[in-house]
Enzyme design. Structure first.
Site, short mmCIF file in Angstrom:
data_model
loop_
_atom_site.label_atom_id
_atom_site.label_comp_id
_atom_site.label_asym_id
_atom_site.label_seq_id
_atom_site.Cartn_x
_atom_site.Cartn_y
_atom_site.Cartn_z
N HIS A 165 0.88 -1.18 0.00
CA HIS A 165 0.00 0.00 0.00
C HIS A 165 0.92 1.23 0.00
CE1 HIS A 165 -2.49 -2.91 2.34
NE2 HIS A 165 -3.53 -2.30 1.82
N ASP A 217 2.26 2.07 3.36
CA ASP A 217 3.19 1.12 3.99
C ASP A 217 4.63 1.56 3.77
OD1 ASP A 217 0.97 -0.55 4.23
OD2 ASP A 217 1.53 -1.78 2.50
C1 XUL Z 1 -7.76 -6.54 4.16
C2 XUL Z 1 -6.95 -6.94 3.00
C3 XUL Z 1 -6.07 -5.88 2.43
C4 XUL Z 1 -5.95 -5.93 0.95
C5 XUL Z 1 -5.17 -4.80 0.36
O1 XUL Z 1 -8.59 -7.52 4.64
O2 XUL Z 1 -6.99 -8.07 2.58
O3 XUL Z 1 -4.83 -5.97 3.03
O4 XUL Z 1 -5.38 -7.13 0.53
O5 XUL Z 1 -5.65 -3.56 0.75
#
Ligand code: XUL
Ligand code: CO
Length: 467
Positions: free
Chosen positions: A132, A135
């Protein structure tokens, strides 16, 4: 509380006393070359190996059905859990302390974490990573400053990708943690928050493209509601569709060739999330003319939260040409929430790989370990054990699936079960050449239909012979 990376020999005695002197000198030398000095490159040693830091089944170069295991499985490490997770839960403070996150300057900590991550990717032998935006670089006071931080860290990420050969499977946006997103991002009652989320996604798509990402994920973190008493559902769904259309337009204007994926999840943190499961999201995509633009990132734990098997969600996505990528993890049915554990269940990995390989395998997608070690797994070696176990579990799943497919046992049973549809009468119904009148005439003429056993127990026994 544990304050340093362990320095004892991993896998020998999990409970022996740490060498504090060495651990402290580790802190004094933040520029040291290795972040995981106790772990060497993880290698395939075969099923007989008793080395806890080796693969027993994942042999990246072994060819199965015309592709290497590495090409089939396309493993990715997720940045958020593996490098930012600190073991906190709703009842307790973080338990996990890593030296690479301890620098006071947030950008310095971000840089060290990124360097540690690439050492980890290389040592564990994955070809991909996922992140992300928030992150990899911490948010600053303004969007402009935050984006400048991202640019700086992305430059380093590009260099580390080049140096190591590790690529980006997909990037994504965290538009759910900051308080501004408490009522959602694209489905927020405020258009200003909608705009903020759009600006964030725009930037995250651009850095994903810069890092040659093969895909971009939308997980609707808070795109749902906690109560309908304060929610205009119809309006929120329209806004969500508008948001995706704008994202598709931006992708095209960038010339970004990676795939877009929605990651369905039914709930948590919201009481109800709009991208509930594959079928609900498929209906949404069709309703808004997006079905050719966006595929799915199917997550095992989200499937079980939605009341489906992991392989059900895969099969649904495949049946509609919507499978893009996979978040490979598992839940704990006794807890019933999104525990994001590492996949270890060979039965599940076999059924998942059976679906994926039969469908022709991944193109842009792969198996991303959206999973975190448990709160008590505080040693860096635990990160390695977790990934080794998960990669071995999927390697075994792949091998089992390949044998199931080449022997054709399940296919033969299914073909026999549906054989009636291959004769003239069944084929006429399928091509639309029959009416209720004709079917009634057929039934009156032929009487009671013959029935056949579904042979579920036999098939389960056959499946177990392959596991
Ligand atoms: C949350 C989840 C996230 C997504 C990316 O449940 O799975 O981490 O994979 O935003
Ligand atoms: Co996920």
């Amino acid at each position: 509380m544990h304050t340093a990376a362990p320095v004892d020999v991993p896998g020998v005695d999990c409970y022996n006393t740490r060498n504090w002197f060495q651990a402290l000198s580790f802190f004094r030398e933040p520029h040291m070359k290795q972040f995981f000095p106790t772990v060497k490159q993880i290698r395939y040693e075969g099923p007989e190996s008793d080395n806890p830091l080796a693969f027993r089944h994942y042999n990246p170069d072994q060819t199965i059905m015309g592709k290497t295991m590495a090409e089939h499985l396309r493993f990715a490490v997720c940045y958020w859990h593996t490098f930012k997770g600190a073991g906190a839960d709703m009842f307790g403070a973080p338990t996990i302390v890593r030296d690479y996150t301890s620098a006071k300057n947030p950008l310095r900590a971000a840089e060290l974490t990124l360097r540690a991550a690439f050492e980890f990717f290389t040592k564990v032998g994955v070809k991909f990573w996922c992140f992300h935006d928030r992150d990899i670089a911490p948010e600053a006071a303004t969007l402009a400053e935050t984006n400048a931080r991202l640019d700086k860290i992305v430059e380093l990420a590009g260099k580390l990708q080049n140096d190591t050969g590790v690529g980006l499977l997909w990037g994504t946006t965290n538009a759910f943690s900051h308080p501004r997103f408490m009522a959602g991002a694209a489905t927020n009652p405020s258009p200003a928050v909608f705009a903020y989320a759009a600006s964030q996604v725009k930037k995250a798509m651009e850095i994903t493209q810069r890092l040659n990402g093969q895909g971009y994920v939308f997980w609707g973190g808070r795109e749902g509601y906690d109560t309908l008493l304060n929610t205009d559902m119809q309006r929120e769904l329209q806004h969500l569709a508008r948001f995706f259309h704008m994202a598709v337009a931006h992708k095209k204007s960038l010339g970004f060739t990676g795939a877009l994926y929605i990651e369905p999840k039914p709930k948590e943190p919201t009481a109800h999330q709009y991208d509930c499961d594959a079928a609900t999201t498929h209906a949404f995509l069709q309703q808004h003319g997006l079905q050719k633009e966006i595929k799915f990132n199917i997550e095992a734990n989200h499937a079980t939260l939605a009341g489906h098997a992991f392989h059900h969600e895969l099969a649904y996505a495949i049946a509609h040409d919507l499978l893009g990528s996979v978040d490979a993890n598992r839940g704990d049915l006794l807890l019933g929430w999104d525990t994001d554990q590492f996949p270890t269940n060979i039965y599940e990995t076999t059924l998942a790989m059976y679906q994926i390989v039969k469908a022709g395998g991944f193109t842009t997608g792969g198996l991303n370990f959206d999973a975190h070690v448990r709160r008590q797994s505080i040693d860096v070696e635990d990160l390695f054990y977790a990934h080794i176990g998960a990669m071995d579990a999927f390697a075994r799943g792949l091998k089992n699936a390949a044998r199931l497919i080449s022997d054709g046992v399940l296919d033969k049973c299914i073909a026999r079960r549906y054989a009636g549809w291959d004769n003239e009468f069944g084929a006429a119904i399928e091509r639309g050449a029959m009416s209720f009148d004709k079917l009634e005439a057929f039934t009156l003429e032929h009487g009671e239909p013959a029935v056949q056993s579904g042979r579920q127990e036999l098939l389960e026994n056959i499946l177990n012979q392959y596991i």
